[in-house]
Design a protein around this motif. Structure first.
Motif, PDB file in Angstrom:
ATOM      1  N   GLY A 227      24.803 -52.575  12.379  1.00  0.00           N
ATOM      2  CA  GLY A 227      24.808 -51.666  11.244  1.00  0.00           C
ATOM      3  C   GLY A 227      24.710 -50.211  11.649  1.00  0.00           C
ATOM      4  N   TYR A 228      24.738 -49.954  12.951  1.00  0.00           N
ATOM      5  CA  TYR A 228      24.596 -48.607  13.486  1.00  0.00           C
ATOM      6  C   TYR A 228      25.727 -47.682  13.021  1.00  0.00           C
ATOM      7  N   HIS A 229      26.923 -48.244  12.777  1.00  0.00           N
ATOM      8  CA  HIS A 229      28.086 -47.417  12.447  1.00  0.00           C
ATOM      9  C   HIS A 229      28.211 -47.090  10.958  1.00  0.00           C
ATOM     10  N   ASP A 236      31.577 -42.386   3.072  1.00  0.00           N
ATOM     11  CA  ASP A 236      32.000 -42.112   1.699  1.00  0.00           C
ATOM     12  C   ASP A 236      32.308 -43.370   0.892  1.00  0.00           C
ATOM     13  N   THR A 237      32.156 -44.545   1.495  1.00  0.00           N
ATOM     14  CA  THR A 237      32.492 -45.785   0.785  1.00  0.00           C
ATOM     15  C   THR A 237      31.244 -46.609   0.493  1.00  0.00           C
ATOM     16  N   ILE A 238      30.656 -47.227   1.505  1.00  0.00           N
ATOM     17  CA  ILE A 238      29.527 -48.129   1.240  1.00  0.00           C
ATOM     18  C   ILE A 238      28.188 -47.595   1.714  1.00  0.00           C
ATOM     19  N   TYR A 239      28.177 -46.576   2.589  1.00  0.00           N
ATOM     20  CA  TYR A 239      26.874 -46.084   3.076  1.00  0.00           C
ATOM     21  C   TYR A 239      25.950 -45.620   1.951  1.00  0.00           C
ATOM     22  N   PRO A 240      26.449 -45.034   0.859  1.00  0.00           N
ATOM     23  CA  PRO A 240      25.519 -44.642  -0.209  1.00  0.00           C
ATOM     24  C   PRO A 240      24.675 -45.790  -0.758  1.00  0.00           C
ATOM     25  N   PHE A 241      25.071 -47.046  -0.472  1.00  0.00           N
ATOM     26  CA  PHE A 241      24.322 -48.196  -0.976  1.00  0.00           C
ATOM     27  C   PHE A 241      23.384 -48.792   0.075  1.00  0.00           C
ATOM     28  N   PHE A 242      23.464 -48.319   1.315  1.00  0.00           N
ATOM     29  CA  PHE A 242      22.735 -48.962   2.405  1.00  0.00           C
ATOM     30  C   PHE A 242      21.705 -48.035   3.033  1.00  0.00           C
ATOM     31  N   ALA A 243      20.610 -48.641   3.507  1.00  0.00           N
ATOM     32  CA  ALA A 243      19.666 -47.916   4.343  1.00  0.00           C
ATOM     33  C   ALA A 243      20.308 -47.710   5.719  1.00  0.00           C
ATOM     34  N   ASP A 257      22.181 -65.317  11.373  1.00  0.00           N
ATOM     35  CA  ASP A 257      22.121 -64.861   9.996  1.00  0.00           C
ATOM     36  C   ASP A 257      21.433 -63.509  10.012  1.00  0.00           C
ATOM     37  N   SER A 258      21.992 -62.543   9.303  1.00  0.00           N
ATOM     38  CA  SER A 258      21.450 -61.192   9.292  1.00  0.00           C
ATOM     39  C   SER A 258      21.226 -60.730   7.864  1.00  0.00           C
ATOM     40  N   LEU A 259      20.268 -59.833   7.705  1.00  0.00           N
ATOM     41  CA  LEU A 259      20.074 -59.112   6.452  1.00  0.00           C
ATOM     42  C   LEU A 259      20.211 -57.630   6.750  1.00  0.00           C
ATOM     43  N   VAL A 260      21.202 -57.002   6.131  1.00  0.00           N
ATOM     44  CA  VAL A 260      21.433 -55.567   6.288  1.00  0.00           C
ATOM     45  C   VAL A 260      20.846 -54.893   5.050  1.00  0.00           C
ATOM     46  N   ALA A 261      19.789 -54.122   5.233  1.00  0.00           N
ATOM     47  CA  ALA A 261      19.027 -53.589   4.106  1.00  0.00           C
ATOM     48  C   ALA A 261      19.848 -52.620   3.260  1.00  0.00           C
ATOM     49  N   ARG A 262      19.764 -52.810   1.954  1.00  0.00           N
ATOM     50  CA  ARG A 262      20.339 -51.871   1.002  1.00  0.00           C
ATOM     51  C   ARG A 262      19.257 -50.881   0.575  1.00  0.00           C
ATOM     52  N   ARG A 263      19.668 -49.749   0.035  1.00  0.00           N
ATOM     53  CA  ARG A 263      18.697 -48.735  -0.396  1.00  0.00           C
ATOM     54  C   ARG A 263      17.766 -49.277  -1.477  1.00  0.00           C
ATOM     55  N   ALA A 282      19.612 -56.728   0.089  1.00  0.00           N
ATOM     56  CA  ALA A 282      20.283 -56.673   1.388  1.00  0.00           C
ATOM     57  C   ALA A 282      21.636 -57.362   1.286  1.00  0.00           C
ATOM     58  N   THR A 283      22.450 -57.157   2.299  1.00  0.00           N
ATOM     59  CA  THR A 283      23.711 -57.887   2.424  1.00  0.00           C
ATOM     60  C   THR A 283      23.527 -58.976   3.472  1.00  0.00           C
ATOM     61  N   PRO A 284      23.348 -60.232   3.054  1.00  0.00           N
ATOM     62  CA  PRO A 284      23.276 -61.318   4.034  1.00  0.00           C
ATOM     63  C   PRO A 284      24.634 -61.487   4.724  1.00  0.00           C
ATOM     64  N   THR A 285      24.579 -61.684   6.009  1.00  0.00           N
ATOM     65  CA  THR A 285      25.806 -61.865   6.793  1.00  0.00           C
ATOM     66  C   THR A 285      25.591 -62.996   7.774  1.00  0.00           C
ATOM     67  N   GLN A 286      26.343 -64.070   7.603  1.00  0.00           N
ATOM     68  CA  GLN A 286      26.287 -65.167   8.569  1.00  0.00           C
ATOM     69  C   GLN A 286      27.466 -65.048   9.533  1.00  0.00           C
TER      70      GLN A 286
END
Length: 421
Positions: A227-229, A236-243, A257-263, A282-286
């Motif tokens: 999620g570093y990138h 300008d697309t999805i970062y406004p929704f993510f931590a 399995d990952s959880l990418v934290a949302r704001r 979060a956005t779960p990602t398997q």
């Protein structure tokens, strides 16, 4: 997605949620123990690519389709592994796979390719368009035109060549090489419980794309493992929704399995009791090793296969899965707009375009390797898994096998929660 779940969240997934909450409260991001470098040759060396083909794509179970893509009484061509395959589901409900090759003169039984992604064809049998030989959906030879003219050919030896195939968690797996049966549930090492709890089996297909891009397949896998990138590439697309780079990962053999934290998780955090509540935080990602992702957006799922037709090509197969209660015509405009945003903007113009640009840059010789920091540790783990599989020290069951080299793999345990590599 449903706002309630009929069963408790699996303990391993609940532990992942707890770790996300801890990261949120402390402000401390989970990282790997060390940085690393991936040799450029892993992305552009034809010899290394051929070894991947032989050790991975020829031997490991690979996701071929979502279960909903193959209704009972249908056949679905699948050629993304470089050989012609047909998936079938007969009246007994079982998914099977065969070489899409007539035993008479080798003709394809069901057409593949074309400008649109393959779809299942309703049929009672597979009929060769060349001479009319017909096969049951379980692979048995059913009919030969003028059978009396084939003296000395035992029809019992002319059934379709079956490939190992199994189904779990809403996914159909296949191996492209004939051999013994395998268990898809065992292969997933616990992730199928996560998929079942989140409702993957009941999802329906809305749209599918199948394109080839000039980038090595691992470059697109790399992008989805960190999620570093997000803060920069997706500004300008999805970062406004993510931590910013708050991700926790759970290992299941070579999968994760990952959880990418949302704001939203930093605004109000309540322990989720359903998939919908989890996807708000979060956005779960398997990641199903070696090449498949499930990305759980707030109200739909992206099933993505990243195949490898050539060393400098990725075949990108993206299937949009939607909840079964939102499939009517009234929902079509919403899903069309949503699909265009995620596929044409976020994926094509940002993630895939970046992979293509990196592939071009590799030919310059500027870099001997691509570096990854401690926020990109899962990328390094993925490449260690590739190396271990190629060298023979990681089996498709996810367990270590006697190594042919000095390298060993430490990721072969059953599903477990890890804070560090």
């Amino acid at each position: 997605m449903s706002t309630t779940s009929p069963s408790p969240m699996p303990a391993t997934l609940a532990d992942l949620v707890q770790r996300l909450d801890q990261a949120r409260q402390t402000g401390v991001r989970e990282m790997g123990d060390a940085t690393g470098t991936v040799p450029v040759g892993h992305y552009n060396d034809p010899v290394h690519w051929q070894r991947e083909q032989e050790a991975l794509f020829a031997q490991w179970p690979v996701v071929a389709a979502h279960s909903a893509e193959l209704p009972a009484g249908s056949a679905l061509p699948f050629d993304a592994l470089g050989v012609p395959i047909v998936l079938t589901r007969s009246a007994d409900g079982r998914a099977r796979a065969f070489f899409n090759v007539c035993r008479h003169r080798g003709m394809a039984l069901i057409a593949a390719g074309g400008p649109q992604p393959a779809q299942a064809k309703t049929c009672r049998s597979l009929v060769c368009p060349y001479h009319g030989w017909a096969y049951e959906l379980d692979g048995r030879l059913r009919h030969r035109l003028h059978a009396e003219s084939f003296d000395g050919l035992d029809p019992a030896t002319l059934n379709l060549v079956e490939l190992p195939c199994d189904e779990a968690g809403g996914l159909i797996f296949v191996k492209r090489t004939p051999g013994p049966a395998f268990s898809a549930a065992a292969f997933l090492q616990g992730l199928d419980a996560h998929m079942d709890w989140m409702g993957l089996t009941g999802m329906k297909v809305f749209r599918k794309v199948d394109h080839v891009y000039p980038a090595n397949w691992k470059l697109t896998v790399d992008a989805f493992l960190e999620g570093y990138h997000i803060r920069v590439l997706h500004r300008d697309t999805i970062y406004p929704f993510f931590a910013d780079a708050f991700t926790v990962n759970l290992h299941a053999g070579p999968h994760q399995d990952s959880l990418v934290a949302r704001r939203a998780a930093f605004e109000a955090f309540e322990p989720p009791s359903s998939c919908a509540e989890l996807c708000r935080l979060a956005t779960p990602t398997q990641f199903v090793f070696p090449n498949t992702f499930l990305i759980w957006h707030p109200d739909y799922v992206s099933l993505i296969g990243m195949f490898s037709p050539a060393v400098d090509q990725v075949r990108w197969v993206h299937t949009m899965l939607i909840p079964p209660d939102r499939t009517g015509e009234d929902w079509t405009p919403h899903w069309e707009k949503t699909f265009r945003l995620i596929e044409q903007t976020v994926f094509q113009q940002e993630d895939i375009a970046t992979a293509v640009a990196i592939q071009r840059g590799l030919s310059s010789g500027a870099n001997a390797g691509l570096h990854a920091g401690r926020l990109e540790h899962e990328l390094l783990r993925f490449h260690r898994g590739i190396d271990a599989a190629v060298e023979g020290s990681l089996s498709p069951a996810g367990n270590p096998t006697p190594a042919r080299t000095k390298r060993t793999c430490k990721e072969g345990k059953a599903i477990e929660s890890q804070k560090k590599l």
